[in-house]
Design a protein around this motif. Structure first.
Motif, short mmCIF file in Angstrom:
data_model
loop_
_atom_site.label_atom_id
_atom_site.label_comp_id
_atom_site.label_asym_id
_atom_site.label_seq_id
_atom_site.Cartn_x
_atom_site.Cartn_y
_atom_site.Cartn_z
N THR A 13 -47.42 9.73 -102.52
CA THR A 13 -46.64 8.75 -101.77
C THR A 13 -46.65 9.13 -100.29
O THR A 13 -46.66 10.31 -99.94
CB THR A 13 -45.19 8.66 -102.26
N THR A 28 -43.34 3.85 -101.45
CA THR A 28 -44.47 4.34 -100.65
C THR A 28 -44.87 3.28 -99.62
O THR A 28 -44.66 2.08 -99.83
CB THR A 28 -45.67 4.74 -101.53
N GLY A 29 -45.41 3.76 -98.51
CA GLY A 29 -45.84 2.87 -97.45
C GLY A 29 -44.70 2.30 -96.62
O GLY A 29 -44.89 1.34 -95.88
N ALA A 59 -50.71 5.26 -97.34
CA ALA A 59 -50.10 5.01 -98.65
C ALA A 59 -51.06 4.26 -99.55
O ALA A 59 -51.17 4.55 -100.76
CB ALA A 59 -48.81 4.21 -98.48
N ASN A 101 -44.55 8.01 -96.80
CA ASN A 101 -43.47 7.25 -96.18
C ASN A 101 -43.14 7.84 -94.81
O ASN A 101 -43.67 8.88 -94.43
CB ASN A 101 -42.23 7.27 -97.07
#
Length: 248
Positions: free
Chosen positions: A179, A235-236, A170, A181
């Protein structure tokens, strides 16, 4: 719903179970979908045919998740067929458990190759087909990242690596508008959990706030949320989709 209309999604390991549910969900929201499979061509073709009968657009591509060349060819074929790739779902996985004393390198390598290397290889292969505006990558993690069980050490560790990889990618891909995830399913009714004794199923349901096990469609809905524009500022992260099991 047409929330993903015009988008192109590739889902790895999607001829059955959670992967199949994800493909169907994304297609129902208007996405063109490509699914990869390793061995079960008949099941993959049946999923594609069903989506087409419902008015959707889908193709099935054979590719072993750990075979970089095969994955590259599958992504290239999907990109050429649909013109781009907007969404990559790294779903291909396996569930193997083993007591510590019995773990050998082959057992370790098999799960890390599928879960970690497979995620890396598919993401590398798909990126060149992402449009300049960006896109989204969604990885499949597990609740075992947060609550490992006895004999699940290697599976849990490999899925924890997927969640950490998600965070790192990310950061790396964010400047490109991508993004990244993950979704961490709880105990879900699939072929992987079919051998679970009924007593164990009831026990898990009893301590889950929503009082049931997960269904593939529950996980597919979480993936669809992260694939949509509604998740553009997320994101992440690893989204725990477990009916509240963790923490009870």
């Amino acid at each position: 719903m047409t929330q993903l209309k015009g988008k192109v999604a590739v889902v790895t390991g999607a001829s059955r179970g959670i992967g199949e549910a994800i493909v169907r969900k994304l297609a129902s929201q208007g996405a063109h979908v490509a699914l990869t499979y390793k061995l079960q061509k008949d099941k993959a073709d049946a999923v594609v045919e069903s989506i087409k009968q419902d008015g959707g657009s889908a193709i099935a591509l054979r590719a072993d998740a750990v075979d970089k060349r095969a994955i590259q060819e599958a992504m290239d074929e999907a990109g050429a067929y649909f013109g781009k790739i907007d969404i990559l779902v790294n779903n291909a996985g396996m569930l193997r458990v083993c007591a510590l004393e019995e773990i050998d390198f082959a057992f370790y390598a098999e799960q890390f190759n599928v879960h970690v290397w497979g995620t890396i290889a598919a993401t590398q292969a798909a990126l060149k087909h992402f449009p300049k505006e960006g896109g989204t990558v969604i990885n499949l993690s597990s609740l075992r990242v947060y609550q490992p069980a006895a004999r699940s050490s290697i599976y849990s560790a490999s899925k924890a690596a997927v969640s950490t990889l998600t965070q790192a990618l990310a950061v790396e891909l964010g400047p490109r508008g991508i993004t990244v995830n993950a979704v961490a399913p709880g105990i879900t009714r699939t072929d992987m959990t079919a051998a679970m004794p009924d007593e164990r199923r009831r026990m898990i349901a009893d301590v889950t706030p929503l009082r049931r096990l997960g269904e593939p469609g529950d996980i597919a809905s979480a993936v669809a949320l992260l694939a949509s524009d509604d998740a553009r500022w997320i994101t992440g992260r690893t989204l725990l989709a477990d009916g509240g099991f963790i923490g009870t």
